[in-house]
Write an enzyme that holds these catalytic residues in place. Structure first.
Site: not given
Length: 412
Positions: A170, A302, A313, A398
């Site tokens: 990602c 994100h 985050e 990931f």
């Protein structure tokens, strides 16, 4: 050439998107201003034996109407999305093509994908093992490989310099943009198309993601108390990057300056993110840009809507920004367009650039009741007008693969 700290400046002269909110930057941006949601019941494959039946599918995409290249009509859908977004970026940048003579070797095309032509592979396996065909389509290999999109686009525009696909789950688009930025900044090339495309919505992929227990059957609600997973989506996000003096000399429209890039790896866990890796990537991007934390006005987070990621985050932002974290406007546009996997960072970079150009912060949709541990200004439900000079875009993938970009206004 204009340089900062002995290096060349890099600007954005074009951008293009294919998203579940629509194809084209104007349509995409207008949908986010309305807080529209592109997450719907799946239409493109049978979900009868799946418990995940929602996704962010690109609506009304007809390659025969959207694409210039006849070769792309035979390509996998992820390459078609890339070709469409690249065309929009090139057109906006007013770049003449095909690029000619020695200039063609001073151009790059770094367009990645998290999984490449996964739908082509699923179709081929179905032909072989379910329908007992003797062979697959003769173009199966070319359609499936992860460098197909970059190759198709380079052929379309006559790009003969560095051309390849990059893969980092990602964070793919953000790494691709960052790598192209570094190539231009350090003098390897003068111009580059950069980003990623993804078209991995199919039965097999959904079954694989289901098995990880990270998908929501209901919706994508980043930073909300009710969040229960992410939602798969597809699309493409491509930027045209150029050396500043070159862009200025040819009268190109300059949308923003790409000022900083950071990248780290957690080296800890394939699924659970690390605060250290994310915060260090953000700090690297700030250091690279020469900006202070207090200079950043907006972060496109994100923000996947998973329980651990959103808390981590939030904590990583607080670590890097300190007291300035409370003055930031933050949003996760994934709440509207879904998690476009490898393409996400490209689409979200466009959102960050538009935030600067429009002085407007897009919302985090569905944020009715925030998680108490996600206690920053996440621009709940409705976007807002605000002066945005500098914006950051986060991608945390990931495998603990982190990439962060910092954009600023066009050079004066």
């Amino acid at each position: 050439m204009t340089q900062t700290n002995g290096r060349r400046r890099v600007v954005v002269t074009g951008q293009g998107v294919v998203t579940p909110l629509g194809t084209g930057v104007d349509k995409f941006w207008a949908a986010m201003q309305r807080s529209d949601c592109g997450i719907r019941e799946v239409q493109s494959f049978d979900t009868e034996d799946l418990y995940i039946t929602i996704a962010g599918e690109v609506p009304d995409f007809d390659p025969r109407e959207r694409l210039q290249s006849k070769q792309l009509l035979l390509a996998d859908k992820y390459s078609q999305y890339a070709g469409c977004a690249a065309h929009e970026a090139v057109t906006q940048a007013k770049l003449e093509y095909p690029i000619k003579d020695s200039d063609s070797y001073r151009a790059a095309c770094i367009i990645g994908s998290g999984v490449g032509g996964l739908t082509t592979l699923e179709f081929s396996y179905k032909m072989l093992f379910k329908e007992n065909k003797r062979a697959t389509h003769p173009l199966t290999l070319l359609k499936a490989i992860g460098s197909s999109a970059s190759a198709h686009v380079s052929i379309e525009y006559g790009i003969k310099g560095p051309t390849f696909g990059l893969v980092s789950a990602c964070a793919t688009a953000t790494h691709s943009i960052g790598m192209t930025y570094r190539m231009i900044r350090e003098g390897l090339v003068d111009v580059g198309l950069a980003g990623a495309a993804e078209a991995s919505l199919n039965w097999g992929a959904t079954r694989a993601w289901q098995a990880m227990r990270v998908l929501s059957p209901d919706g994508l609600w980043p930073f909300a108390k009710k969040r229960n997973g992410t939602v798969l989506a597809e699309g493409a996000g491509i930027l045209m990057l150029e050396e500043y003096e070159r862009a200025k000399d040819r009268g190109a429209p300059i949308l923003a300056e790409l000022m900083g890039y950071g990248m780290t790896a957690d080296a800890a866990d394939m699924v659970n993110p690390s605060i250290d890796g994310a915060s260090t990537a953000m700090q690297q991007a700030l250091d690279d840009s020469g900006l202070a934390p207090s200079d950043i006005d907006y972060i496109n987070a994100h923000g996947t809507g998973t329980m651990v990621n959103d808390i981590n985050e939030t904590r990583a932002i607080k670590r890097v920004f300190g007291n300035a974290a409370n003055k930031l406007s933050i949003s996760s546009t994934k709440s509207m367009h879904g998690h476009c996997l490898g393409a996400g960072g490209g689409i979200e970079a466009v959102a960050a650039i538009k935030a600067i150009g429009e002085n407007y912060v897009p919302p985090t949709a569905g944020l009715d009741e925030p998680d108490p541990e996600c206690d920053l200004d996440y621009t709940a439900n409705t976007g807002k007008a605000r002066e945005v000079n500098y914006a950051m875009s986060n991608s945390f993938a990931f495998g603990g693969l982190n990439a962060v970009l910092v954009f600023g206004p066009p050079p004066a």
